[in-house]
Design an enzyme around this catalytic site. Sequence first.
Site, short mmCIF file in Angstrom:
data_model
loop_
_atom_site.label_atom_id
_atom_site.label_comp_id
_atom_site.label_asym_id
_atom_site.label_seq_id
_atom_site.Cartn_x
_atom_site.Cartn_y
_atom_site.Cartn_z
N LYS A 1 6.63 -4.57 -4.23
CA LYS A 1 8.01 -4.11 -4.18
C LYS A 1 8.57 -4.09 -2.75
O LYS A 1 9.60 -4.65 -2.49
CB LYS A 1 8.12 -2.73 -4.84
CG LYS A 1 9.54 -2.17 -4.86
CD LYS A 1 10.47 -3.04 -5.67
CE LYS A 1 11.90 -2.54 -5.69
NZ LYS A 1 12.82 -3.64 -6.05
N ARG B 1 4.91 0.02 -6.26
CA ARG B 1 4.92 -0.77 -5.03
C ARG B 1 3.99 -1.97 -5.11
O ARG B 1 4.06 -2.86 -4.28
CB ARG B 1 4.49 0.12 -3.85
CG ARG B 1 5.46 1.23 -3.54
CD ARG B 1 4.89 2.17 -2.51
NE ARG B 1 4.70 1.51 -1.24
CZ ARG B 1 5.57 1.54 -0.24
NH1 ARG B 1 6.69 2.19 -0.38
NH2 ARG B 1 5.33 0.92 0.88
N GLU C 1 10.08 -15.91 -9.41
CA GLU C 1 9.20 -14.78 -9.11
C GLU C 1 8.64 -14.10 -10.34
O GLU C 1 7.56 -13.54 -10.29
CB GLU C 1 9.84 -13.78 -8.13
CG GLU C 1 10.95 -12.93 -8.62
CD GLU C 1 11.51 -12.02 -7.52
OE1 GLU C 1 10.75 -11.57 -6.66
OE2 GLU C 1 12.72 -11.75 -7.56
N HIS D 1 22.26 -36.78 -2.85
CA HIS D 1 21.58 -37.22 -1.62
C HIS D 1 20.06 -37.16 -1.75
O HIS D 1 19.36 -37.17 -0.75
CB HIS D 1 22.05 -36.37 -0.44
CG HIS D 1 23.51 -36.55 -0.14
ND1 HIS D 1 24.03 -37.73 0.36
CD2 HIS D 1 24.57 -35.72 -0.31
CE1 HIS D 1 25.34 -37.60 0.51
NE2 HIS D 1 25.70 -36.39 0.10
N GLU E 1 19.80 -17.18 -5.67
CA GLU E 1 19.29 -15.94 -6.23
C GLU E 1 18.76 -16.17 -7.65
O GLU E 1 17.73 -15.63 -8.04
CB GLU E 1 20.39 -14.87 -6.19
CG GLU E 1 20.14 -13.61 -6.97
CD GLU E 1 18.86 -12.87 -6.62
OE1 GLU E 1 18.19 -13.20 -5.63
OE2 GLU E 1 18.50 -11.95 -7.39
N LYS F 1 14.87 -15.36 -8.77
CA LYS F 1 14.46 -14.48 -9.88
C LYS F 1 13.58 -15.25 -10.86
O LYS F 1 12.58 -14.75 -11.34
CB LYS F 1 15.69 -13.98 -10.64
CG LYS F 1 16.43 -12.84 -10.01
CD LYS F 1 15.67 -11.54 -10.12
CE LYS F 1 16.24 -10.52 -9.17
NZ LYS F 1 16.05 -10.87 -7.74
N ASN G 1 -1.75 2.05 5.91
CA ASN G 1 -0.86 0.95 5.52
C ASN G 1 -0.59 0.12 6.76
O ASN G 1 -0.44 0.67 7.85
CB ASN G 1 0.49 1.48 5.02
CG ASN G 1 0.38 2.18 3.68
OD1 ASN G 1 -0.68 2.17 3.06
ND2 ASN G 1 1.47 2.78 3.26
N GLY G 2 -0.46 -1.18 6.59
CA GLY G 2 -0.17 -2.04 7.75
C GLY G 2 -1.32 -2.97 8.01
O GLY G 2 -2.23 -3.11 7.18
N TRP H 1 -3.16 -2.68 -1.34
CA TRP H 1 -2.75 -4.06 -1.64
C TRP H 1 -3.58 -4.91 -0.69
O TRP H 1 -3.42 -4.85 0.52
CB TRP H 1 -1.26 -4.19 -1.35
CG TRP H 1 -0.70 -5.56 -1.32
CD1 TRP H 1 -0.62 -6.39 -0.24
CD2 TRP H 1 -0.08 -6.27 -2.38
NE1 TRP H 1 0.00 -7.56 -0.59
CE2 TRP H 1 0.35 -7.51 -1.89
CE3 TRP H 1 0.17 -5.95 -3.73
CZ2 TRP H 1 0.98 -8.45 -2.68
CZ3 TRP H 1 0.81 -6.89 -4.51
CH2 TRP H 1 1.21 -8.12 -3.98
N CYS I 1 0.82 -1.20 0.00
CA CYS I 1 0.00 0.00 0.00
C CYS I 1 0.86 1.26 0.00
O CYS I 1 1.98 1.26 0.50
CB CYS I 1 -0.87 0.03 1.25
SG CYS I 1 -1.80 -1.46 1.52
#
Length: 611
Positions: free
Chosen positions: A606, A27, A492, A508, A485, A489, A99-100, A73, A2
Amino acid sequence: MCGIVGYIGGQQAAPLLLEGLTRLEHRGYDSAGVAVIGGSGVKVAKQAGRVRDLTDHLPRRFAGKVGIGHTRWATHGPANDVNAHPHTDTDGRVAVVHNGIIDNAAALRKRLADDGVQLVSDTDTEVVAHLVAASVAETLEGRVRDALAAIDGTYGIAVVHADFPDRIVVARNGSPLIVGVGDKEMFVASDLAAIVRHTTTVAHLDDGELATITATGFTTFREDLTATGKQAITLDVDPASYDAALPDQWGHASFMHKEMLEQPEAAERVLRGRLDERFGTAHLGGLNMDARETRAIRRVKILGCGSAYYVGQMGASLIEELARIPADAEAASEFRYRDPVIEPDTLYVAVSQSGETIDTLLAVQEVRRKGGRVIGLVNVVGSAIARECDGGIYLHAGPEVAVASTKALTNMFVGFALLALQLGRVRDLSIADGRRLVAGLQELPGQIAQILAQEEDLAEIATGLAEAESLFFVGRVRGFPVAREGAQKFKEISYRHAEAYQTSELKHGPLALISPDVPTVAVVPHDELIDRNVGALHEITARRGPLVVVTHDDVDLGDVVATRIDVPRNERELDPILLTLPLQLLAYHAARHLGHDIDKPRNLAKSVTVE
Ligand code: F6R
């Protein structure tokens, strides 16, 4: 996540609010809204969809020089017009953006309903509007304080009230809020990007702090209404660097592409003025530690989330190798839940692009609460994590808009290399090794550019990988965080199942999954493990697993049948970042091939400012 923006001054608020919301679009959000106080009270316009849709449907009579806006959001209830913010009380005299997450929203909703209040949305935020309306305090500050007293959870909120048309009251607890000072006009925002075109003179609210904002100034205070006397500071940021990130001014297919291609200059910026060729060291003035304190460090613990955590693992290797200090990285999102032991001679390092990731912020607070020293590797100047730390290294990557972090991560790696070098040189790292690393760091921007120049070839390889439903990314020691990483990427933005494994662990268990349908991307640095790595590649090809190997041009893979991606060699300690870059481009082009919206990946935002 948000976003909040607010305005009070001599201009019409709505256009400024909508412009601010546009600048927060990156965002991630699913609905947007604005409220202004006009002659006839509070007017609200809000709807699901883009800010552009809201702008197109704004009522013609929407005048008012005080207002608040929001991009939502969804957390409580689906993304629809009713759940969009601002929320109002039953009489429509109070409007709130938030927000929150309000943890006790369910109990508060029940209590309000029992009192006869009809709640119209599914949100937690709506209760705030009703609680403000229910307060009988004389001032808006008192009414907001009364509402907050009933709330458990996190918030950045902004409140306007038709009975107090000369002010906006805001409050922060765990969700960023800044007050911007203009010329006879004032702003509020959750992110500097929303208001940077109008002012860079800002005050960052701390948790537990509220502020009253009028057209001519602001005052800050605690929940018990005692003043905190916060002053605004002028940030050393270039507003134009935010403009350049606006969609209508870039010539790339997406922000992610633009930001990947900015990496050579971004890397130059993080290095600028920080390398000392003569003494083979780095100068990081912002650490606020003298040589004696630096030598006293016995352990380094790096805390970050997602990609920042993986780069933190690369950073831990750098610190162990160059400074010979035991170092490890941990997911900040887990850290505080295990009641960690905080050691006085451990240096804690928080790493974050946004500087607002709540899990990382709370981890920092946990360390500080227990008396530990934390430094930050942070991109956003003046952000909550940067302010909470005892010192740090700003990453100077410039504004990063795409959800998938690229240039900030590269600069995090460089920041860790600088830190490792400085720590190493006050300990046992020789001047010769120091100079070797300085020269290597100076070479990085050019080598990054060389890798980016291979984009066309990488796009072709990515197209093949995109066809697979499931992939492995493998590497070991220095190569393992690179593989993690790379998998992050890939999943996502391409939405393919990409799993990272240590190459040594394949035998294994996961080898059972290797087949012609499951490609493996193997990260093979030119280091002391090269023979073992090549051996493991045979195990993959023996099971007819398609193989892409990211390595260096002078590496001999023998008779391994694989598609090669070669990156230039630097010093072996710095190679991980060079090996990471092709993986960004693979993920990007796989996602493009699959037709995904790269800058707005599904289910991701974001900055993750909620727990
Ligand atoms: C991945 C990504 C996320 C972030 C993570 C931490 O591309 O962007 O995994 O790295 O959410 O964000 P910051 O660095 O802002 O703390």
